[in-house]
Design a protein around this motif. Structure first.
Motif, short mmCIF file in Angstrom:
data_model
loop_
_atom_site.label_atom_id
_atom_site.label_comp_id
_atom_site.label_asym_id
_atom_site.label_seq_id
_atom_site.Cartn_x
_atom_site.Cartn_y
_atom_site.Cartn_z
N ARG A 1 0.89 -1.36 0.12
CA ARG A 1 0.07 -0.03 0.00
C ARG A 1 1.00 1.05 -0.14
O ARG A 1 0.55 2.07 -0.71
CB ARG A 1 -0.94 -0.09 1.00
N GLU A 2 1.93 1.22 0.87
CA GLU A 2 2.79 2.35 0.80
C GLU A 2 3.38 2.54 -0.56
O GLU A 2 3.61 3.73 -0.85
CB GLU A 2 3.79 2.04 2.12
N THR A 3 3.93 1.77 -1.33
CA THR A 3 4.69 1.54 -2.64
C THR A 3 3.51 2.23 -3.60
O THR A 3 3.87 3.06 -4.39
CB THR A 3 5.39 0.34 -2.77
N GLU A 4 2.43 1.62 -3.54
CA GLU A 4 1.31 1.94 -4.48
C GLU A 4 1.09 3.62 -4.15
O GLU A 4 0.75 4.02 -5.29
CB GLU A 4 0.12 1.33 -3.97
N LYS A 5 1.19 3.82 -2.95
CA LYS A 5 0.59 5.52 -2.59
C LYS A 5 1.82 6.27 -3.45
O LYS A 5 1.51 7.26 -3.84
CB LYS A 5 0.44 5.64 -1.20
N PHE A 6 2.92 5.89 -3.10
CA PHE A 6 4.23 6.51 -3.80
C PHE A 6 4.06 6.62 -5.26
O PHE A 6 4.06 7.69 -5.86
CB PHE A 6 5.41 5.70 -3.20
N VAL A 7 3.75 5.43 -5.93
CA VAL A 7 3.55 5.31 -7.14
C VAL A 7 2.42 6.46 -7.43
O VAL A 7 2.63 7.32 -8.74
CB VAL A 7 3.19 3.97 -7.88
N LYS A 8 1.17 6.50 -7.00
CA LYS A 8 0.24 7.20 -7.48
C LYS A 8 0.46 8.57 -7.38
O LYS A 8 0.14 9.51 -8.21
CB LYS A 8 -1.04 6.89 -6.57
N GLY A 9 1.31 9.12 -6.45
CA GLY A 9 1.84 10.53 -5.97
C GLY A 9 2.56 10.85 -7.24
O GLY A 9 2.63 11.90 -7.79
N GLY B 1 1.85 14.00 -14.03
CA GLY B 1 0.78 14.58 -14.64
C GLY B 1 0.46 16.19 -14.49
O GLY B 1 0.39 17.02 -15.53
N ARG B 2 0.99 16.67 -13.46
CA ARG B 2 0.71 17.80 -12.88
C ARG B 2 1.88 18.85 -13.73
O ARG B 2 1.57 19.90 -14.22
CB ARG B 2 1.00 18.34 -11.31
#
Length: 138
Positions: A36-44, A50-51
């Motif tokens: 979950r922590e790695t997934e959160k990092f990737v999404k960020g 994108g920004r």
């Protein structure tokens, strides 16, 4: 005593099995947390990329980015309305609506508690003493 020894051994084996299963469950929980922590990092990072892409390309008026610009403008309008309903404060310098608890304008940086000079002037207080007239009957 063979029966009691058999029961003791069975209980010890069951305890070892439970401990082993608890270990596995803890390891799985740790792996899921790390996932979950790695997934959160990737999404960020995706969001950041994108920004950055949007900010670099928004002025090119690409068809693909117009809907994002409209959505961002809509978000600004909605945030202003929320702040207005919450008692937001307009900046005396640029008139941008800011959070009611803000000290500085989030657009121009002006101090929000500094009112324009016309508003700074309070009516002058005049102290007066009431004097009674003596009646003419005396």
């Amino acid at each position: 005593m063979g029966f009691i020894d058999d029961i003791s051994e069975a209980i010890a084996d069951a305890g070892n099995d439970v401990m082993e299963k608890a270990k596995e469950l803890r390891e799985i929980a740790n792996l899921k947390r790390e996932y979950r922590e790695t997934e959160k990092f990737v999404k960020g990072r995706y969001e950041s990329i994108g920004r950055d892409f949007y900010l670099k390309n928004k002025d090119k008026k690409k068809k693909d980015l117009g809907d994002i610009t409209e959505a961002l403008d809509k978000m600004d309008e909605l945030q202003e309305e929320i702040e207005r309903l919450k008692g937001g404060v307009n900046c005396p310098s640029c008139n941008t609506l800011n959070n009611s608890e803000a000290v500085y304008c989030n657009k121009c940086g002006a101090r929000l508690d500094e009112a324009p000079e016309a508003e700074d002037e309070a009516p002058e207080k005049v102290d007066a003493e009431v004097v009674e007239e003596e009646s003419k009957d005396k």
